[in-house]
Design a protein around this motif. Structure first.
Motif, PDB file in Angstrom:
ATOM      1  N   UNK A  78       0.800  -1.258  -0.055  1.00  0.00           N
ATOM      2  CA  UNK A  78       0.192  -0.113  -0.017  1.00  0.00           C
ATOM      3  C   UNK A  78       0.825   1.202  -0.152  1.00  0.00           C
ATOM      4  N   UNK A  79       1.723   1.212   0.860  1.00  0.00           N
ATOM      5  CA  UNK A  79       2.720   2.256   0.961  1.00  0.00           C
ATOM      6  C   UNK A  79       3.446   2.762  -0.608  1.00  0.00           C
ATOM      7  N   UNK A  80       3.819   1.293  -1.039  1.00  0.00           N
ATOM      8  CA  UNK A  80       4.447   1.666  -2.536  1.00  0.00           C
ATOM      9  C   UNK A  80       3.601   2.167  -3.459  1.00  0.00           C
ATOM     10  N   UNK A  81       2.245   1.781  -3.362  1.00  0.00           N
ATOM     11  CA  UNK A  81       1.228   2.225  -4.256  1.00  0.00           C
ATOM     12  C   UNK A  81       0.978   3.728  -4.249  1.00  0.00           C
ATOM     13  N   UNK A  82       1.099   4.104  -2.890  1.00  0.00           N
ATOM     14  CA  UNK A  82       0.879   5.414  -2.446  1.00  0.00           C
ATOM     15  C   UNK A  82       1.955   6.355  -2.901  1.00  0.00           C
ATOM     16  N   UNK A  83       3.135   5.826  -2.446  1.00  0.00           N
ATOM     17  CA  UNK A  83       4.478   6.645  -2.934  1.00  0.00           C
ATOM     18  C   UNK A  83       4.831   6.949  -4.626  1.00  0.00           C
ATOM     19  N   UNK A  84       4.013   6.019  -5.296  1.00  0.00           N
ATOM     20  CA  UNK A  84       4.248   5.883  -6.686  1.00  0.00           C
ATOM     21  C   UNK A  84       2.965   5.875  -7.600  1.00  0.00           C
ATOM     22  N   UNK A  85       2.387   7.261  -7.641  1.00  0.00           N
ATOM     23  CA  UNK A  85       1.195   7.245  -8.130  1.00  0.00           C
ATOM     24  C   UNK A  85       1.289   7.100  -9.910  1.00  0.00           C
ATOM     25  N   UNK A  86       2.690   7.131 -10.396  1.00  0.00           N
ATOM     26  CA  UNK A  86       2.597   6.764 -11.759  1.00  0.00           C
ATOM     27  C   UNK A  86       2.509   5.288 -12.034  1.00  0.00           C
ATOM     28  N   UNK A  87       2.594   4.419 -11.114  1.00  0.00           N
ATOM     29  CA  UNK A  87       2.410   3.027 -11.352  1.00  0.00           C
ATOM     30  C   UNK A  87       0.839   2.538 -11.881  1.00  0.00           C
ATOM     31  N   UNK A  88      -0.080   3.467 -11.425  1.00  0.00           N
ATOM     32  CA  UNK A  88      -1.419   3.335 -11.617  1.00  0.00           C
ATOM     33  C   UNK A  88      -2.315   2.238 -10.580  1.00  0.00           C
ATOM     34  N   UNK A  89      -1.632   2.114  -9.490  1.00  0.00           N
ATOM     35  CA  UNK A  89      -2.393   1.404  -8.608  1.00  0.00           C
ATOM     36  C   UNK A  89      -2.773   2.108  -7.441  1.00  0.00           C
ATOM     37  N   UNK A  90      -3.908   1.987  -7.273  1.00  0.00           N
ATOM     38  CA  UNK A  90      -4.549   2.886  -6.046  1.00  0.00           C
ATOM     39  C   UNK A  90      -4.217   2.191  -4.664  1.00  0.00           C
ATOM     40  N   UNK A  91      -3.749   2.912  -3.829  1.00  0.00           N
ATOM     41  CA  UNK A  91      -3.591   2.176  -2.383  1.00  0.00           C
ATOM     42  C   UNK A  91      -4.765   1.796  -1.783  1.00  0.00           C
TER      43      UNK A  91
END
Length: 177
Positions: A78-91
């Motif tokens: 979840x932290x990775x998803x939040x810190x990397x919005x360019x990944x396109x996966x919502x936390x």
């Protein structure tokens, strides 16, 4: 006797399906490294959910707990998803992994858009998210689970984009309340 709760097994199936979705998006994505890290953490969570026995308290098996290793892996994903919005996966999507255990879907913030068009988009997205979450909850096979999670990933990505657009639109001087 090993006791793995059905809720933990359902959560593990959700984690594996979400890992497959995230991994499939990494093939040609600029944030492939982040997506693969998220997928690996989801697999770690799934393995923990599948192998950790349910705690027993006073002779009663407790089925509404997430094993620590799975919880930490999900928090990191979840932290990775939040810190990397360019990944396109919502936390927010990570909460669907443990939904069979917690019996709760993620709570999304009210956007309160000034624009009626954006308000309609918010309602449409929230309705779609509720329907897809219900489809995930009632899915009985991997195909249904995968399809529901695929929809949830897309809908949450669109919701996050709308939230960013609403923040900009509401900050305009003509839209301040």
């Amino acid at each position: 006797m090993r006791t793995i709760p059905a809720t933990a097994l359902a959560a593990a199936a959700n984690a594996r399906a979400l890992a497959d979705i995230v991994r499939s998006r990494s093939a040609i994505h600029p944030a492939a490294e982040t997506l693969l890290a998220i997928a690996a953490l989801l697999i770690t969570a799934a393995e923990s959910l599948e192998t950790t026995e349910a705690p027993v308290m006073d002779g009663i098996t407790v089925t509404n707990t997430t094993p620590a290793e799975a919880a930490f892996a999900l928090m990191e994903a979840q932290a990775l998803a939040l810190d990397n919005p360019q990944a396109g996966i919502s936390d927010h999507v990570m909460y669907y992994v443990t939904a069979p255990i917690t019996r709760r879907a993620p709570e999304l913030p009210a956007l309160n858009p000034a624009s009626t068009q954006m308000a309609r988009q918010e309602i449409r997205l929230l309705t779609g998210i509720a329907l897809a979450a219900d489809a995930l909850k009632t899915s009985t096979d991997d195909t249904g689970r995968h399809g529901a999670l695929e929809n949830l990933v897309a809908l949450h990505r669109n919701f996050d984009r709308l939230a960013a657009a609403v923040a900009v639109d509401n900050a305009r001087p003509c839209n301040r309340r």
